[in-house]
Design an enzyme around this catalytic site. Structure first.
Site: not given
Ligand SMILES: [Zn+2]
Length: 307
Positions: A179, A82
């Protein structure tokens, strides 16, 4: 089963109109929670490690742990990097046994993002490993106005140019999520997702999903999102379970009691997400992609004639 690649998993999700959950793991209990939940839900699953998680747990340890966990279950499990922010990180993960990569060049100028993504795609595809890239920026939670967020969003025409120039397998898009958001207040730009999906054709990835509402998920999936990243909500579940168990048993010294509760809390969140994303039960009748299989169809007599 042995680790599989993410390519077939995401294409199947795209065809059938659901999204595969991609869960961030930081330690053994996360790995167990993610893989066990997938087995119980009969769901394909992407387990992903960020660069921070790799630093925390150690690259080889992450791979060994996830490989062993995947081999003990019947559902397909992917080990994905990621937000790999450079070329080297991607190559190290490829060599260590990751079965899916991500290069995040979203902070770079367009041409530079294209050049590095292209290079990683070339290397990874040689051994049948797919690559996710990011275009447009999914920002971190903090002071950001709607206008600023909008300016960071992925531009559909640029996405098409990017995908054609790089050959990436999936694309993380900035379409309204943020995020590490603590509250479910993000508003997805559904039209933008549809437009990008129509133009680029490849599976789209949603980052920063913790701020998205359940209806937002459903609409996003309908519009073309095939992979949804879940990190913040797992961290919250782990910490909640730990705190609750410690408060409940203040004199306990065996940490396994606390960690078991943390793992159970994470499993509940993961299973609920799998149902919401529509990937529960989708592990059946599945033919996954296998790493390293490209160009290895088996030797014929002709192969030895020139030796
Ligand atoms: Zn992300």
């Amino acid at each position: 089963m042995p680790l599989v690649t993410s390519k077939e998993l995401l294409i199947k999700a795209q065809k059938e109109g659901y999204a595969v959950g991609a869960f961030n793991a930081n330690n053994l209990e996360y790995v167990q929670a993610i893989v066990q939940a997938a087995e119980e839900e009969k769901a394909p699953v992407i387990l992903q490690a960020s660069q921070g998680a790799i630093k925390y747990a150690g690259l080889e340890q992450v791979v060994s742990m996830v490989k062993a966990a995947a081999e003990a279950v019947s559902v397909p499990v992917v080990l994905h990097l990621d937000h790999g922010t450079d070329f080297l990180q991607n190559v190290r993960c490829l060599r260590a046994g990751f079965t899916s990569l991500m290069f995040d060049g979203s902070a770079l100028p367009f041409e530079e993002n294209v050049a590095i993504t292209r290079k990683i795609v070339e290397i990874a595809h040689a051994v049948n490993i797919p690559v996710e890239a990011e275009l447009g920026k999914v920002p971190q939670a903090g002071e950001i106005s709607f206008e600023e967020l909008k300016a960071l969003m992925t531009h559909p025409d640029e996405a098409l140019r990017f995908v054609e120039a790089t050959g990436v397998d999936s694309l993380a898009v900035s379409v309204g999520s943020i995020h590490r958001m603590q509250v479910q207040e993000a508003k997805l730009d559904i039209e933008r997702i549809q437009k990008i999906r129509e133009l680029v054709g490849i599976p789209l990835v949603l980052h920063g999903a913790s701020g998205v509402t359940d209806d937002g998920y459903r609409e996003g999936i309908k519009a073309g999102i095939c992979k949804i990243n879940v990190a913040t909500e797992l961290n919250k579940a782990f910490t909640r379970g730990l705190k609750e168990a410690m408060a409940e048993f203040p004199d306990e010294v065996d940490p396994r009691k606390f960690l078991t509760r943390a793992r159970e809390e994470m499993k509940k969140v993961i299973r609920a997400k799998m149902r919401l994303f529509g990937c529960s039960g989708k592990a059946k009748s599945f033919s996954p992609g296998v790493p390293g299989s490209r160009g290895e169809e088996g030797a014929t007599l002709k192969d030895f004639e020139k030796e």
